[in-house]
Design a protein around this motif. Structure first.
Motif, PDB file in Angstrom:
ATOM      1  N   LEU A 262       0.829  -1.208   0.000  1.00 28.20           N
ATOM      2  CA  LEU A 262       0.000   0.000   0.000  1.00 28.20           C
ATOM      3  C   LEU A 262       0.865   1.260   0.000  1.00 28.20           C
ATOM      4  CD1 LEU A 262      -2.715   1.459   0.243  1.00 28.20           C
ATOM      5  CD2 LEU A 262      -2.635   1.061   2.712  1.00 28.20           C
ATOM      6  N   ILE A 263       1.898   1.270   0.809  1.00 25.33           N
ATOM      7  CA  ILE A 263       2.791   2.434   0.867  1.00 25.33           C
ATOM      8  C   ILE A 263       3.481   2.637  -0.481  1.00 25.33           C
ATOM      9  CG2 ILE A 263       4.918   3.314   1.910  1.00 25.33           C
ATOM     10  CD1 ILE A 263       3.984   1.916   4.532  1.00 25.33           C
ATOM     11  N   ALA A 264       3.909   1.537  -1.101  1.00 30.05           N
ATOM     12  CA  ALA A 264       4.552   1.639  -2.416  1.00 30.05           C
ATOM     13  C   ALA A 264       3.590   2.211  -3.445  1.00 30.05           C
ATOM     14  CB  ALA A 264       5.048   0.263  -2.859  1.00 30.05           C
ATOM     15  N   ALA A 265       2.329   1.784  -3.395  1.00 27.99           N
ATOM     16  CA  ALA A 265       1.332   2.294  -4.338  1.00 27.99           C
ATOM     17  C   ALA A 265       1.107   3.789  -4.138  1.00 27.99           C
ATOM     18  CB  ALA A 265       0.018   1.531  -4.171  1.00 27.99           C
ATOM     19  N   GLU A 266       0.996   4.217  -2.885  1.00 30.24           N
ATOM     20  CA  GLU A 266       0.797   5.643  -2.608  1.00 30.24           C
ATOM     21  C   GLU A 266       1.990   6.466  -3.081  1.00 30.24           C
ATOM     22  OE1 GLU A 266      -2.159   6.155   1.154  1.00 30.24           O
ATOM     23  OE2 GLU A 266      -0.077   5.682   1.649  1.00 30.24           O
ATOM     24  N   ASN A 267       3.187   5.937  -2.910  1.00 27.99           N
ATOM     25  CA  ASN A 267       4.377   6.666  -3.346  1.00 27.99           C
ATOM     26  C   ASN A 267       4.411   6.835  -4.862  1.00 27.99           C
ATOM     27  OD1 ASN A 267       5.330   6.978  -0.741  1.00 27.99           O
ATOM     28  ND2 ASN A 267       6.623   5.157  -0.814  1.00 27.99           N
ATOM     29  N   LEU A 268       3.766   5.927  -5.571  1.00 28.85           N
ATOM     30  CA  LEU A 268       3.746   6.010  -7.024  1.00 28.85           C
ATOM     31  C   LEU A 268       2.696   6.998  -7.526  1.00 28.85           C
ATOM     32  CD1 LEU A 268       4.138   2.222  -7.903  1.00 28.85           C
ATOM     33  CD2 LEU A 268       5.685   4.045  -8.642  1.00 28.85           C
ATOM     34  N   TYR A 269       1.444   6.832  -7.085  1.00 31.43           N
ATOM     35  CA  TYR A 269       0.358   7.548  -7.750  1.00 31.43           C
ATOM     36  C   TYR A 269      -0.630   8.235  -6.813  1.00 31.43           C
ATOM     37  CZ  TYR A 269       2.282   5.130 -11.731  1.00 31.43           C
ATOM     38  OH  TYR A 269       3.143   4.669 -12.695  1.00 31.43           O
ATOM     39  N   GLY A 270      -0.192   8.553  -5.603  1.00 32.84           N
ATOM     40  CA  GLY A 270      -1.017   9.387  -4.748  1.00 32.84           C
ATOM     41  C   GLY A 270      -1.702   8.629  -3.631  1.00 32.84           C
ATOM     42  N   LYS A 271      -2.262   9.377  -2.709  1.00 34.97           N
ATOM     43  CA  LYS A 271      -2.816   8.819  -1.478  1.00 34.97           C
ATOM     44  C   LYS A 271      -3.967   7.861  -1.759  1.00 34.97           C
ATOM     45  CE  LYS A 271      -4.473  10.080   3.130  1.00 34.97           C
ATOM     46  NZ  LYS A 271      -3.590   9.055   3.729  1.00 34.97           N
ATOM     47  N   TYR A 272      -3.983   6.771  -1.016  1.00 34.04           N
ATOM     48  CA  TYR A 272      -5.067   5.797  -1.071  1.00 34.04           C
ATOM     49  C   TYR A 272      -6.351   6.460  -0.592  1.00 34.04           C
ATOM     50  CZ  TYR A 272      -7.561   1.425   0.024  1.00 34.04           C
ATOM     51  OH  TYR A 272      -8.473   0.402   0.096  1.00 34.04           O
ATOM     52  N   ALA A 273      -7.430   6.322  -1.344  1.00 34.30           N
ATOM     53  CA  ALA A 273      -8.640   7.112  -1.099  1.00 34.30           C
ATOM     54  C   ALA A 273      -9.701   6.402  -0.271  1.00 34.30           C
ATOM     55  CB  ALA A 273      -9.260   7.522  -2.441  1.00 34.30           C
ATOM     56  N   TRP A 274      -9.481   5.128   0.105  1.00 30.98           N
ATOM     57  CA  TRP A 274     -10.577   4.318   0.631  1.00 30.98           C
ATOM     58  C   TRP A 274     -10.440   3.975   2.117  1.00 30.98           C
ATOM     59  CZ3 TRP A 274     -14.427   3.901  -2.852  1.00 30.98           C
ATOM     60  CH2 TRP A 274     -14.102   4.095  -4.200  1.00 30.98           C
ATOM     61  N   GLU A 275      -9.622   4.702   2.856  1.00 27.53           N
ATOM     62  CA  GLU A 275      -9.447   4.554   4.309  1.00 27.53           C
ATOM     63  C   GLU A 275      -8.685   3.289   4.693  1.00 27.53           C
ATOM     64  OE1 GLU A 275     -13.136   5.046   6.395  1.00 27.53           O
ATOM     65  OE2 GLU A 275     -13.586   6.961   5.420  1.00 27.53           O
ATOM     66  N   ARG A 276      -9.246   2.099   4.415  1.00 23.39           N
ATOM     67  CA  ARG A 276      -8.564   0.851   4.762  1.00 23.39           C
ATOM     68  C   ARG A 276      -8.467  -0.044   3.532  1.00 23.39           C
ATOM     69  NH1 ARG A 276      -7.179  -0.646   9.530  1.00 23.39           N
ATOM     70  NH2 ARG A 276      -7.110  -2.818   8.804  1.00 23.39           N
ATOM     71  N   TYR A 277      -7.444  -0.922   3.556  1.00 26.66           N
ATOM     72  CA  TYR A 277      -7.349  -1.967   2.541  1.00 26.66           C
ATOM     73  C   TYR A 277      -7.275  -3.309   3.265  1.00 26.66           C
ATOM     74  CZ  TYR A 277      -6.134  -4.855  -1.382  1.00 26.66           C
ATOM     75  OH  TYR A 277      -6.169  -5.846  -2.342  1.00 26.66           O
ATOM     76  N   ASP A 278      -8.415  -3.979   3.348  1.00 25.97           N
ATOM     77  CA  ASP A 278      -8.492  -5.287   3.986  1.00 25.97           C
ATOM     78  C   ASP A 278      -8.799  -6.348   2.937  1.00 25.97           C
ATOM     79  OD1 ASP A 278      -8.055  -4.247   6.576  1.00 25.97           O
ATOM     80  OD2 ASP A 278     -10.174  -3.706   6.753  1.00 25.97           O
ATOM     81  N   LEU A 279      -8.500  -7.588   3.283  1.00 19.40           N
ATOM     82  CA  LEU A 279      -8.648  -8.694   2.340  1.00 19.40           C
ATOM     83  C   LEU A 279      -9.379  -9.841   3.021  1.00 19.40           C
ATOM     84  CD1 LEU A 279      -5.944 -10.075  -0.056  1.00 19.40           C
ATOM     85  CD2 LEU A 279      -7.031 -11.640   1.559  1.00 19.40           C
ATOM     86  N   LEU A 280     -10.358 -10.406   2.337  1.00 19.09           N
ATOM     87  CA  LEU A 280     -11.113 -11.561   2.825  1.00 19.09           C
ATOM     88  C   LEU A 280     -10.752 -12.777   1.986  1.00 19.09           C
ATOM     89  CD1 LEU A 280     -13.420 -13.013   4.401  1.00 19.09           C
ATOM     90  CD2 LEU A 280     -14.997 -12.140   2.645  1.00 19.09           C
ATOM     91  N   VAL A 281     -10.294 -13.834   2.639  1.00 21.67           N
ATOM     92  CA  VAL A 281     -10.008 -15.093   1.946  1.00 21.67           C
ATOM     93  C   VAL A 281     -11.317 -15.866   1.817  1.00 21.67           C
ATOM     94  CG1 VAL A 281      -8.692 -17.232   1.961  1.00 21.67           C
ATOM     95  CG2 VAL A 281      -7.673 -15.129   2.886  1.00 21.67           C
ATOM     96  N   LEU A 282     -11.742 -16.081   0.593  1.00 19.64           N
ATOM     97  CA  LEU A 282     -13.008 -16.755   0.322  1.00 19.64           C
ATOM     98  C   LEU A 282     -12.813 -18.268   0.244  1.00 19.64           C
ATOM     99  CD1 LEU A 282     -14.860 -14.533  -2.296  1.00 19.64           C
ATOM    100  CD2 LEU A 282     -15.202 -14.664   0.151  1.00 19.64           C
ATOM    101  N   PRO A 283     -13.905 -19.035   0.208  1.00 18.11           N
ATOM    102  CA  PRO A 283     -13.776 -20.484   0.011  1.00 18.11           C
ATOM    103  C   PRO A 283     -13.124 -20.810  -1.329  1.00 18.11           C
ATOM    104  CG  PRO A 283     -15.965 -19.932   0.836  1.00 18.11           C
ATOM    105  CD  PRO A 283     -15.298 -18.633   0.491  1.00 18.11           C
ATOM    106  N   ALA A 284     -12.621 -22.025  -1.440  1.00 18.16           N
ATOM    107  CA  ALA A 284     -11.890 -22.437  -2.643  1.00 18.16           C
ATOM    108  C   ALA A 284     -12.777 -22.475  -3.881  1.00 18.16           C
ATOM    109  CB  ALA A 284     -11.250 -23.803  -2.418  1.00 18.16           C
ATOM    110  N   ALA A 285     -14.096 -22.459  -3.709  1.00 18.65           N
ATOM    111  CA  ALA A 285     -15.007 -22.449  -4.858  1.00 18.65           C
ATOM    112  C   ALA A 285     -15.052 -21.093  -5.553  1.00 18.65           C
ATOM    113  CB  ALA A 285     -16.421 -22.831  -4.411  1.00 18.65           C
ATOM    114  N   PHE A 286     -14.507 -20.052  -4.954  1.00 19.14           N
ATOM    115  CA  PHE A 286     -14.503 -18.728  -5.579  1.00 19.14           C
ATOM    116  C   PHE A 286     -13.893 -18.845  -6.974  1.00 19.14           C
ATOM    117  CE2 PHE A 286     -12.460 -14.332  -5.742  1.00 19.14           C
ATOM    118  CZ  PHE A 286     -13.652 -13.672  -6.014  1.00 19.14           C
ATOM    119  N   PRO A 287     -14.615 -18.428  -8.026  1.00 19.80           N
ATOM    120  CA  PRO A 287     -14.164 -18.742  -9.388  1.00 19.80           C
ATOM    121  C   PRO A 287     -13.087 -17.820  -9.942  1.00 19.80           C
ATOM    122  CG  PRO A 287     -16.272 -17.606  -9.475  1.00 19.80           C
ATOM    123  CD  PRO A 287     -15.962 -17.828  -8.016  1.00 19.80           C
TER     124      PRO A 287
END
Length: 459
Positions: free
Chosen positions: A96-121
């Motif tokens: 996230l820090i690398a992305a902000e350093n490239l093209y500006g501040k992250y606009a969405w407050e948080r960046y979280d990730l949800l691991v879905l079941p293996a059926a996710f296509p």
């Protein structure tokens, strides 16, 4: 529109509130401000006060836990996966820090990730504040985080500046692959990013060849999807031809100039939509503003023309070149199986070796590789996929038990289509249908729709 009334077009944005009641013992999460603990009464309230297109409205419910991995980043996963997920994605804050350093501040407050079941296509889905991700990228060694970099990059290209129609899909995905590569270069070095670019080029050339045989117009960046399923446009063209077009722009004007252009582009058009014609006008005004630059790039050939233009940037990786040399030596008999530097290779090198094996390699030759390096037992799903596809083409029976378990347990369409397709192409359709009968109840409808057509499944 299958679950809420809305104007279901990428060109229309909205804010929303949601009030969701779920069974106790589960947590609801949305593309919004999210909880980090389960509510005792099963009630959750959500607010997304930044306008998003309908395809980014998302809801997931399950018995999950949250683990912070940085000041603005965290992961959600089922209890049995949360430790592995927290380890695998521990570098998200750095990305996230690398992305902000490239093209500006992250606009969405948080960046979280949800691991879905293996059926996710899919590999991932870039919902604002809550990326959905396949568990197939949990390799135990953080080797597949390029997918996270890709979904993170969508926070700018796609989520912040959105394609107006699906004909303009390349404005989402081409920009995102370019941004992904820059993030990977920033965090892991040019050597790694160029290996990834080399693999992308290999896949792009193969897909261009296939599409040119059936519908050359589908190799244009600007698509022609009227009265068609938008899914028809989700090929390597939008992603990788789009990436190489942007790489050409960078190489034409210089990285510093192009970075300034791209950062301003995101800032100027944030929370709005963009179509191809408007982007061309913006490009001509703000970057390619001389006849010489326009002639060097040749916009028409890239955006409205078929195939790969002659001025496509070349990619090179010394490490990939050494893999290719080792493969040639091994296939010719000049290098023994035990002398292959398999344990010294990272996943990109192993994938390159396996995916470039001669389709006519004998089962005995694959047995040598498997005995020396236990490839059938690898925990890296990209490497395993390449191995299983070659095993099918070589009729290497000892891998078929792993092939069956892989296809029954995992529903990622990127893996399913080539593997079932390889069985059909090698006169093993009965095997494909036997495995599919076991696996189909576990797949998402997106996957079964594709596989049913591929296998001529009844019903």
């Amino acid at each position: 529109r299958t679950w809420i009334p809305c104007q279901d077009s990428p060109g229309i944005r909205f804010t929303y509130e949601a009030h969701v009641d779920v069974p106790t013992g589960t947590m609801a999460m949305m593309s919004a401000t999210n909880p980090t603990e389960q509510a005792l009464d099963g009630h959750y309230d959500f607010v997304m006060d930044q306008p998003i297109p309908s395809y980014l409205l998302a809801l997931a419910v399950g018995n999950v836990e949250f683990r912070s991995v940085g000041a603005h980043t965290g992961v959600y996963a089922v209890p049995e996966l949360i430790d592995a997920a927290a380890y695998e994605f521990a570098e998200m804050e750095e990305l996230l820090i690398a992305a902000e350093n490239l093209y500006g501040k992250y606009a969405w407050e948080r960046y979280d990730l949800l691991v879905l079941p293996a059926a996710f296509p899919f590999g991932g889905m870039e919902n604002p504040r809550l990326t959905f991700a396949t568990p197939t990228i949990i390799a135990g060694d953080r080797s597949l985080v390029a997918l996270v970099a890709h979904e993170l990059a969508h926070s700018w290209s796609g989520n912040l500046v959105t394609n107006a129609t699906w004909d303009d899909f390349w404005l989402n995905e081409g920009f995102t692959v370019y941004f992904e590569q820059r993030i990977m270069e920033s965090v892991y070095g040019r050597e790694v990013s160029e290996m990834l670019a080399t693999l992308s080029y290999q896949g792009l050339v193969d897909e261009v060849d296939q599409i040119m045989d059936t519908n050359p117009d589908d190799t244009h960046l600007k698509l022609h999807l009227q009265n068609r399923n938008p899914d028809d446009g989700m090929t390597a063209i939008a992603y990788d031809k789009g990436y190489f077009f942007l790489r050409l722009l960078e190489e034409t004007v210089g990285r510093e100039t192009f970075d300034s252009f791209l950062k301003t582009y995101f800032e100027t058009h944030s929370f709005s939509v963009m179509d191809t014609d408007r982007f061309i006008d913006y490009l001509k005004t703000n970057l390619l503003n001389t006849p010489e630059l326009l002639a060097t790039v040749d916009l028409s050939a890239w955006i409205f023309g078929p195939g790969l233009p002659a001025n496509c940037p070349s990619v090179g990786s010394k490490r990939i070149e050494r893999v290719d040399a080792a493969l040639q030596a091994w296939e010719s008999g000049a290098m023994s199986t035990n002398d292959l530097p398999w344990n010294d290779w990272v996943y990109q090198e192993r994938y390159r070796f396996l995916s470039n094996l001669d389709d006519n390699s004998s089962a005995d030759r694959l047995a040598e590789l498997d005995e020396a390096w236990a490839i059938s037992q690898t925990g890296n799903n990209e490497v395993l996929f390449a191995w299983l596809e070659q095993s099918i083409r070589s009729h290497y029976g000892p891998s078929y038990a792993r092939l069956e378990s892989f296809l029954v347990e995992i529903g990622r369409r990127k893996f399913l289509t080539p593997l079932y397709g390889a069985m059909i192409e090698t006169d093993q359709a009965d095997l494909a249908k036997r495995i599919y009968a076991l696996a189909r109840p576990h797949y998402h409808s997106v996957a079964t729709g594709t596989m049913d057509e591929l296998l001529n499944w009844p019903g």
